[in-house]
Design an enzyme around this catalytic site. Structure first.
Site, mmCIF file in Angstrom:
data_model
loop_
_atom_site.group_PDB
_atom_site.id
_atom_site.type_symbol
_atom_site.label_atom_id
_atom_site.label_comp_id
_atom_site.label_asym_id
_atom_site.label_seq_id
_atom_site.Cartn_x
_atom_site.Cartn_y
_atom_site.Cartn_z
ATOM 1 N N LYS A 160 34.292 66.386 165.363
ATOM 2 C CA LYS A 160 34.715 65.436 164.423
ATOM 3 C C LYS A 160 34.776 64.149 165.200
ATOM 4 C CE LYS A 160 38.019 63.335 162.139
ATOM 5 N NZ LYS A 160 37.321 62.251 162.045
ATOM 6 N N HIS A 161 34.072 63.251 164.903
ATOM 7 C CA HIS A 161 33.978 62.060 165.565
ATOM 8 C C HIS A 161 34.972 60.998 164.720
ATOM 9 C CE1 HIS A 161 33.145 59.589 168.819
ATOM 10 N NE2 HIS A 161 32.179 59.674 169.267
ATOM 11 N N SER A 181 45.442 59.130 169.669
ATOM 12 C CA SER A 181 46.470 58.746 169.563
ATOM 13 C C SER A 181 47.555 60.026 169.594
ATOM 14 C CB SER A 181 46.816 57.912 168.180
ATOM 15 O OG SER A 181 46.695 58.782 167.250
ATOM 16 N N GLU A 240 44.124 64.504 175.121
ATOM 17 C CA GLU A 240 43.843 63.281 176.066
ATOM 18 C C GLU A 240 44.398 62.228 175.038
ATOM 19 O OE1 GLU A 240 42.918 63.189 179.223
ATOM 20 O OE2 GLU A 240 41.743 64.972 179.123
ATOM 21 N N CYS A 297 42.128 53.926 177.434
ATOM 22 C CA CYS A 297 43.418 54.720 177.644
ATOM 23 C C CYS A 297 43.699 54.330 179.363
ATOM 24 C CB CYS A 297 43.111 56.500 177.401
ATOM 25 S SG CYS A 297 41.695 56.725 178.202
ATOM 26 N N GLU A 316 52.359 51.691 173.695
ATOM 27 C CA GLU A 316 51.030 51.391 174.363
ATOM 28 C C GLU A 316 50.451 50.058 173.390
ATOM 29 O OE1 GLU A 316 47.750 54.092 173.202
ATOM 30 O OE2 GLU A 316 46.706 53.653 175.013
#
Ligand code: NAP
Length: 464
Positions: free
Chosen positions: A154-155, A207, A228, A262, A359
């Protein structure tokens, strides 16, 4: 989010896709589940042959794939080609090493023979982000498929063409179609997939919010997860460092993928004696970088992937400046709703500011002043994240000692933080858990099974 290719450089929608219904998704899951019963019976040599062909196809199609990334998320074509080649190398790495990584490991016990055997889990769902649309997927898929698992992708909704192109590469390489499928679905169907027993595990790169949500659902289902997530990595420059090289690398690291990486260095923690020089050199390098059309060979950085991401970054910068951050270099958006974001440097970063706590996923460099090496480590660790930090010093021993103290999944001393097939990649704290790449990555989605064999016709002893 709509599933569509949107060109952030021109602001035009290139293609829209109708999201798969649950019925279609469920049908694909059924095929994947059936494939998971037969794929593990193939030999490592057979799987390696397919993975090597995938590497060859990636190399052959590098121009086309780089063009797709440029169009869908603004990556300059030169960087796109490098990403494709890295994917090919990763496929070859696991083609070469998977069997060795998953060979039975003999362990001495009271048995006549006992060992750890590694067996695939079955269908693994991969929820992936848009920033490295091919690399993020390949670094999951190559080890997972070589281990005998089956992948469902699932991109991110803004890179459907990249997702389909990668699916085609694996299929053209000879992988049975059901062993790797792209699901054109929104995040709303992820929960349904995770609550289906045929999905055995999930890996998510993205996220913190998405990670927490997926892990909560998987946790309730007792399913293995690898996360990740984001980072706000420290790049420490000690007073004895080669400041010129550190500043040049700092600019490169901060601008990777228009700042949307990241492991891009985000917090530059610099000892007081060299902070002015560092800021001045960093500014020079950032100003020298050429923005432009990602399809042009000379472009060094393109737009951010979507205008809403650039708007959000502007807000984070404005809020931080209102809370006391000092602007050393002023770039940013030309106007709201546009995706190009020129580099910004902020100093005087203090607790309570968004720049200190969050971030900043774009070309904003934060410079913090350290009183000493110990103070630099303290500041580096005063973060919710811990993914890939850097230390610059003329004394590698000192760098190594600091590397051991920094709370992070990786620390690079006197070098650009990067991922590579040989070294494990992943985070601590809110940057996630689990590891990708290396032998650790391929062992995430396997049953690490203990097998204990007693002596033939031995009397059975009573044990717990
Ligand atoms: P994102 O919004 O979390 O999206 C990542 C993926 O998760 C997308 O496929 C997205 O689908 C899906 N998703 C979002 N919310 C979800 C939910 N509630 N349930 C299930 N799936 C959900 O992240 P992003 O903005 O694309 O990526 C940027 C973030 O990723 C940054 O924080 C960055 O640091 C992190 N990242 C981490 C690594 C690493 O290796 N540690 C690497 C790259 C990026 P839709 O697109 O359909 O919303």
């Amino acid at each position: 989010m709509p599933i569509e290719s949107y060109n952030p450089h021109t602001g035009r929608v290139l293609r829209r896709f109708k999201a798969f219904s649950w019925a279609k998704t469920e049908q694909i899951l059924g095929h994947a589940h059936r494939a998971a019963a037969t794929w593990p019976a193939t030999t490592f040599a057979h799987r390696a042959g397919i993975m090597r062909r995938a590497a060859t196809l990636l190399r052959e199609r590098q121009d086309e794939l780089a063009r797709l990334m440029a169009l869908e998320m603004g990556k300059p074509v030169t960087d796109g080609r490098a990403e494709v080649l890295k994917c090919a190398a990763c496929c070859e790495y696991y083609a070469e090493s998977a069997e060795g990584f998953l060979t039975d490991e003999v362990v001495k016990t009271d048995a006549s023979r006992s060992f750890i055997s590694y067996q695939p889990l079955g269908v693994v769902l991969a929820v992936m982000p848009w920033n490295f649309p091919l690399w993020q997927v390949v670094r999951f898929a190559a080890p997972a498929l070589m281990a005998g698992n089956v992948g469902l992708l699932k991109h991110a909704s803004n890179v459907p063409q990249c997702a389909l192109a990668l699916e085609k590469i694996f299929h053209d390489a000879g992988l049975p179609a059901a062993c790797f499928r792209t699901l054109l679905i929104g995040s709303d169907l992820v929960e349904k997939l995770l609550t289906d027993d045929r999905v055995r595990a999930v890996t998510l790169t993205g996220s913190e919010g998405a990670g927490a949500s997926v892990a909560a659902i998987a946790g309730a289902q007792i399913k293995k997860t690898v996360l990740e997530l984001g980072g706000s990595d420290a790049f420490i420059v000690l007073a004895d460092a080669d400041v010129a090289l550190a500043a040049k690398t700092a600019a490169q690291s901060r601008m990777i993928n228009s700042g949307q990486s990241c492991i891009a260095a985000k917090r530059f923690i610099v000892e007081k004696p060299v902070i002015k020089e560092f800021i001045s050199q960093l500014k020079t390098h950032l100003l020298a970088m050429r923005p432009g059309d990602p399809l042009e060979e000379s472009t060094q950085y393109g737009p951010m992937a979507r205008p809403d991401l650039a708007d959000e970054l502007t807000q984070q910068v404005e809020d931080s400046v209102a809370a006391g951050a000092k602007v050393e270099l002023f770039g940013g958006q030309a106007k709201p709703g546009t995706a190009l974001f020129r580099p910004v440097i902020l100093s005087n970063i203090k607790p309570g500011q968004r720049a200190y706590e969050e971030e900043l996923f774009g070309p904003v460099a934060l410079v913090l002043e350290a009183k000493s090496a110990d103070d630099a480590v303290r500041l580096a660790n005063d973060s919710r994240f811990g993914l890939g930090a850097g230390v610059w010093t003329a004394d590698p021993k000192k760098g190594e000692a600091m590397a051991r103290q920094i709370e992070s999944g990786a620390v690079f001393v006197n070098g650009l933080v990067k991922s590579m097939p040989e070294l494990p990649f992943g985070g601590v704290k809110k940057s996630g858990y689990g590891r990708e790449l290396s032998y650790l990555g391929i062992r995430e989605f396997v049953n690490q099974k203990s097998i204990w064999i007693g002596k033939e016709a031995a009397p059975t002893a009573k044990t717990e």
